[in-house]
Design an enzyme around this catalytic site. Structure first.
Site, PDB file in Angstrom:
ATOM      1  N   GLU A 174      -4.095  -8.417  -4.880  1.00 52.12           N
ATOM      2  CA  GLU A 174      -5.042  -7.864  -5.847  1.00 52.12           C
ATOM      3  C   GLU A 174      -4.325  -6.862  -6.743  1.00 52.12           C
ATOM      4  O   GLU A 174      -3.567  -6.033  -6.263  1.00 52.12           O
ATOM      5  CB  GLU A 174      -6.158  -7.158  -5.071  1.00 52.12           C
ATOM      6  CG  GLU A 174      -7.158  -6.460  -5.969  1.00 52.12           C
ATOM      7  CD  GLU A 174      -7.932  -5.383  -5.208  1.00 52.12           C
ATOM      8  OE1 GLU A 174      -8.486  -5.689  -4.144  1.00 52.12           O
ATOM      9  OE2 GLU A 174      -7.946  -4.235  -5.684  1.00 52.12           O
TER      10      GLU A 174
ATOM     11  N   HIS B  36       0.833  -1.209   0.000  1.00 47.57           N
ATOM     12  CA  HIS B  36       0.000   0.000   0.000  1.00 47.57           C
ATOM     13  C   HIS B  36       0.862   1.252   0.000  1.00 47.57           C
ATOM     14  O   HIS B  36       1.844   1.332   0.736  1.00 47.57           O
ATOM     15  CB  HIS B  36      -0.893   0.042   1.247  1.00 47.57           C
ATOM     16  CG  HIS B  36      -2.038  -0.902   1.184  1.00 47.57           C
ATOM     17  ND1 HIS B  36      -1.958  -2.169   1.680  1.00 47.57           N
ATOM     18  CD2 HIS B  36      -3.285  -0.753   0.671  1.00 47.57           C
ATOM     19  CE1 HIS B  36      -3.126  -2.786   1.476  1.00 47.57           C
ATOM     20  NE2 HIS B  36      -3.947  -1.951   0.869  1.00 47.57           N
TER      21      HIS B  36
ATOM     22  N   ARG C 159       1.695  -2.015  -8.320  1.00 49.66           N
ATOM     23  CA  ARG C 159       1.476  -3.447  -8.049  1.00 49.66           C
ATOM     24  C   ARG C 159       1.755  -4.289  -9.289  1.00 49.66           C
ATOM     25  O   ARG C 159       2.260  -5.398  -9.204  1.00 49.66           O
ATOM     26  CB  ARG C 159       0.059  -3.679  -7.535  1.00 49.66           C
ATOM     27  CG  ARG C 159      -0.141  -3.134  -6.141  1.00 49.66           C
ATOM     28  CD  ARG C 159      -1.458  -3.589  -5.571  1.00 49.66           C
ATOM     29  NE  ARG C 159      -1.702  -2.969  -4.274  1.00 49.66           N
ATOM     30  CZ  ARG C 159      -2.762  -3.214  -3.535  1.00 49.66           C
ATOM     31  NH1 ARG C 159      -3.686  -4.068  -3.953  1.00 49.66           N
ATOM     32  NH2 ARG C 159      -2.907  -2.621  -2.380  1.00 49.66           N
TER      33      ARG C 159
HETATM   34  P1  ATP Z   1     -10.156  -1.591  -1.835  1.00 47.83           P
HETATM   35  O1  ATP Z   1     -10.225  -1.808  -3.293  1.00 47.83           O
HETATM   36  O2  ATP Z   1     -11.181  -2.369  -1.068  1.00 47.83           O
HETATM   37  O3  ATP Z   1     -10.051  -0.176  -1.410  1.00 47.83           O
HETATM   38  P2  ATP Z   1      -7.430  -2.302  -2.077  1.00 47.83           P
HETATM   39  O4  ATP Z   1      -7.544  -2.089  -3.494  1.00 47.83           O
HETATM   40  O5  ATP Z   1      -6.476  -1.492  -1.280  1.00 47.83           O
HETATM   41  O6  ATP Z   1      -8.799  -2.247  -1.328  1.00 47.83           O
HETATM   42  P3  ATP Z   1      -6.082  -4.499  -1.012  1.00 47.83           P
HETATM   43  O7  ATP Z   1      -5.522  -3.503  -0.129  1.00 47.83           O
HETATM   44  O8  ATP Z   1      -5.270  -5.343  -1.896  1.00 47.83           O
HETATM   45  O9  ATP Z   1      -7.167  -3.822  -1.914  1.00 47.83           O
HETATM   46  O10 ATP Z   1      -6.959  -5.380  -0.128  1.00 47.83           O
HETATM   47  C1  ATP Z   1      -7.022  -6.733  -0.300  1.00 47.83           C
HETATM   48  C2  ATP Z   1      -7.456  -7.311   0.998  1.00 47.83           C
HETATM   49  O11 ATP Z   1      -6.406  -7.195   1.955  1.00 47.83           O
HETATM   50  C3  ATP Z   1      -8.661  -6.600   1.543  1.00 47.83           C
HETATM   51  O12 ATP Z   1      -9.676  -7.540   1.724  1.00 47.83           O
HETATM   52  C4  ATP Z   1      -8.215  -6.019   2.860  1.00 47.83           C
HETATM   53  O13 ATP Z   1      -9.146  -6.326   3.870  1.00 47.83           O
HETATM   54  C5  ATP Z   1      -6.909  -6.720   3.174  1.00 47.83           C
HETATM   55  N1  ATP Z   1      -5.980  -5.778   3.792  1.00 47.83           N
HETATM   56  C6  ATP Z   1      -5.781  -4.508   3.455  1.00 47.83           C
HETATM   57  N2  ATP Z   1      -4.863  -3.937   4.218  1.00 47.83           N
HETATM   58  C7  ATP Z   1      -4.420  -4.860   5.064  1.00 47.83           C
HETATM   59  C8  ATP Z   1      -3.480  -4.888   6.129  1.00 47.83           C
HETATM   60  N3  ATP Z   1      -2.772  -3.825   6.467  1.00 47.83           N
HETATM   61  N4  ATP Z   1      -3.277  -6.036   6.776  1.00 47.83           N
HETATM   62  C9  ATP Z   1      -3.969  -7.114   6.449  1.00 47.83           C
HETATM   63  N5  ATP Z   1      -4.891  -7.146   5.471  1.00 47.83           N
HETATM   64  C10 ATP Z   1      -5.131  -6.060   4.791  1.00 47.83           C
HETATM   65  P1  AMO Z   2      -9.517  -0.129  -6.274  1.00 45.20           P
HETATM   66  O1  AMO Z   2      -9.806   0.652  -5.044  1.00 45.20           O
HETATM   67  O2  AMO Z   2      -9.543  -1.614  -6.168  1.00 45.20           O
HETATM   68  O3  AMO Z   2     -10.578   0.229  -7.429  1.00 45.20           O
HETATM   69  O4  AMO Z   2      -8.146   0.328  -6.886  1.00 45.20           O
HETATM   70  C1  AMO Z   2      -7.687  -0.207  -8.099  1.00 45.20           C
HETATM   71  C2  AMO Z   2      -6.259  -0.688  -7.981  1.00 45.20           C
HETATM   72  O5  AMO Z   2      -5.394   0.375  -7.609  1.00 45.20           O
HETATM   73  C3  AMO Z   2      -4.329  -0.115  -6.818  1.00 45.20           C
HETATM   74  N1  AMO Z   2      -4.329   0.544  -5.522  1.00 45.20           N
HETATM   75  C4  AMO Z   2      -3.243   0.780  -4.774  1.00 45.20           C
HETATM   76  N2  AMO Z   2      -1.943   0.518  -4.968  1.00 45.20           N
HETATM   77  C5  AMO Z   2      -1.079   0.874  -4.020  1.00 45.20           C
HETATM   78  N3  AMO Z   2      -1.422   1.489  -2.871  1.00 45.20           N
HETATM   79  C6  AMO Z   2      -2.721   1.785  -2.624  1.00 45.20           C
HETATM   80  N4  AMO Z   2      -3.052   2.406  -1.496  1.00 45.20           N
HETATM   81  C7  AMO Z   2      -3.703   1.419  -3.595  1.00 45.20           C
HETATM   82  N5  AMO Z   2      -5.028   1.536  -3.668  1.00 45.20           N
HETATM   83  C8  AMO Z   2      -5.395   1.008  -4.841  1.00 45.20           C
HETATM   84  C9  AMO Z   2      -4.557  -1.601  -6.653  1.00 45.20           C
HETATM   85  C10 AMO Z   2      -6.035  -1.733  -6.883  1.00 45.20           C
HETATM   86  O6  AMO Z   2      -6.393  -3.010  -7.312  1.00 45.20           O
HETATM   87  N6  AMO Z   2     -12.561   2.856  -8.994  1.00 45.20           N
HETATM   88  C11 AMO Z   2     -12.065   1.506  -8.859  1.00 45.20           C
HETATM   89  C12 AMO Z   2     -11.595   0.959 -10.181  1.00 45.20           C
HETATM   90  C13 AMO Z   2     -12.722   0.747 -11.169  1.00 45.20           C
HETATM   91  O7  AMO Z   2     -13.712   0.104 -10.814  1.00 45.20           O
HETATM   92  O8  AMO Z   2     -12.573   1.212 -12.326  1.00 45.20           O
HETATM   93  C14 AMO Z   2     -10.936   1.484  -7.836  1.00 45.20           C
HETATM   94  O9  AMO Z   2     -10.365   2.481  -7.483  1.00 45.20           O
HETATM   95  O10 AMO Z   2      -3.809  -2.272  -7.642  1.00 45.20           O
END
Ligand code: ATP
Ligand code: AMO
Length: 439
Positions: free
Chosen positions: A362, A224, A413
């Protein structure tokens, strides 16, 4: 002329005895008494400058011996074929100009003998970038973005840009960075989501954007960032399966292009890339839950979100079965997808949202979107949000909004999973995380 050639552009067969000027950093000075070697490094490689005591002007020799490592110099000399030197040549110098002398000691080692901590490297990114390994990552990132632009342009997508200073949230899950916008409260945008959808009402039909997204994620993880680069598309008259095809084909194309154009950088990193096979496997949410429940102690109920451990279990399971790292999870419960995801008409508890996964995390989320304003308002309300804040967005749905779909994929990512890098900060020049606001 400060430079006539990169070190890699000098071909001793062609340029033998000719004068050239190279410019870069003093990588190394090896003074063996009777002979002194200076290794000059530029972005493209290295050149050996050779000064034989008996044949060199003593002043020039003295200047070479005193060069401070990592200083910036421009050196003019004649090319001489030499099998033992980098690129098969050495330069016999006429003139050495020091353009900027480096202080010593350096903030970190550049020779690769001592592996510095990530924090040290990020604190002195300018020095870290002088290591081939670090530069290779950013050359590959460039190839990735070039391939994205090429692929999407060739497939009829128009590149657009959306505002980063906004009035509303889009991605419910993560929090917003508030900022002061004159006398009003505003936020840094979490996603181009609402804007790329509005463009569909405008008739742009197929758009993409590569730009920053800001998320006030509190946690400090290896995957993240608080400022990330998102690659987003939106396409009209398409369902989610159509844009999933665009996504998997784009990812395969990116891998092909990186292999074709960045083989040297891949070799530096010791990475052997395999182009992911398309189509990626489609795992339904129900199957994903079954896989987790059958293979681990974790007991997930229908409607639960998939956490990090569950994602890993599913990723390993798919990898064992297919030998592939990439796959989709489809048919998610509508309740755990964002408000804009379209429910299936014949079974509205399931949505047309999807995630594209790498074995380890993801990579992307997307969906067919709701294009019917009444349903959209209903979904916004049912997620506890106030439709009033979305008026600028909802308006675009009342005067001719086509059915549309799209996705967003995190550039960092994508690059980190491609290269097998453990920490996302390694693939960002100046990462922003909970602790880091400078450089
Ligand atoms: P979203 O699209 O929901 O905003 P994201 O794109 O940031 O989330 P990820 O952060 O990859 O997606 O989240 C994948 C899964 O990992 C989520 O189900 C979340 O609950 C979990 N997750 C996110 N942050 C952490 C963390 N710091 N520790 C453990 N699990 C986490
Ligand atoms: P989502 O929240 O899953 O979807 O974000 C899409 C992708 O962006 C990347 N990403 C990040 N990478 C690094 N650090 C972060 N904090 C972070 N947050 C997101 C991830 C993630 O899968 N609006 C929707 C997209 C859509 O439906 O078109 C969206 O933002 O690779």
């Amino acid at each position: 002329n400060l430079r006539t050639h990169y070190t890699s552009q000098i071909n001793p067969e062609e340029l033998g005895d000719q004068k050239v000027t190279v410019a870069g950093w003093v990588h190394e000075v090896r003074d063996l008494g009777g002979i002194c070697f200076v290794v000059l490094r530029d972005r493209e490689g290295r050149a050996q400058i050779t000064l034989v005591k008996k044949k060199t002007d003593p002043e020039l020799l003295e200047q070479a011996r005193k060069l401070v490592r990592e200083s910036v110099v421009s050196i003019t000399g004649s090319v001489k074929p030499e099998g033992k030197a980098p690129n098969g040549y050495e330069l016999i110098p006429d003139e050495i100009t020091v353009l900027n002398e480096a202080d010593s000691p350096l903030p970190m080692d550049t020779t690769g003998k001592v592996e510095a901590e990530l924090d040290t490297r990020l604190d002195s990114r300018f020095i870290d970038l002088r290591r081939e390994r670090t530069t290779s990552i950013f050359r590959i990132r460039h190839e990735v973005l070039k391939a994205v632009r090429g692929y999407l342009t060739d497939n009829g997508f128009i590149e657009t840009s959306s505002p980063k200073v906004v009035a509303t949230a889009t991605e419910g899950g993560t929090s917003l960075f508030p900022i002061t916008y004159f006398d009003r409260e505003a936020f840094l945008n979490q996603s181009p989501q609402l804007f790329k959808q509005i463009l569909m009402s405008g008739g742009l039909d197929r758009v993409f954007e590569i730009g920053p997204i800001f998320r006030a994620e509190e946690h400090d993880t290896r995957r993240h960032l608080n400022e990330a680069t998102s690659i987003d598309i939106e396409a009209s008259f398409c369902d989610h399966f159509d844009v999933m095809e665009v996504l998997e084909n784009m990812v395969a194309y990116i891998y092909e292009q990186v292999i074709e154009n960045a083989s040297d950088s891949l070799a530096v990193l010791g990475v052997e890339l395999k182009v992911p096979a398309v189509p990626f496997k489609r795992v339904t949410y129900d199957e994903a839950i079954e896989i987790v429940n059958a293979n681990t102690d974790e007991m997930l109920n229908w409607g639960d979100d998939l956490g990090t451990a569950a994602e890993h279990t599913i990723g390993e399971h798919v990898f064992k079965e297919t030998g592939e790292s990439h796959y989709f999870i489809i048919d998610w419960p509508t309740e755990i997808k964002p408000f804009y995801a379209m429910p299936y008409e014949d079974n509205p508890i399931l949505s047309k949202g999807f995630d594209m996964m790498h074995r380890t995390m993801e990579l992307s989320s997307g969906a067919q979107r709701i294009h019917i304003p009444e349903l959209l308002v209903e979904r916004i309300e049912s997620q506890g949000l106030d439709p009033e804040g979305f008026e600028f967005y909802l308006k675009a749905f009342r005067y001719g909004m086509p059915p549309h779909s799209g996705w967003g994929i995190g550039c960092e990512r994508l690059v980190m999973t491609m290269l097998g890098v453990d920490n996302i900060r390694d693939v960002v020049l100046f990462p922003r995380d909970r602790r880091r606001l400078s450089p």
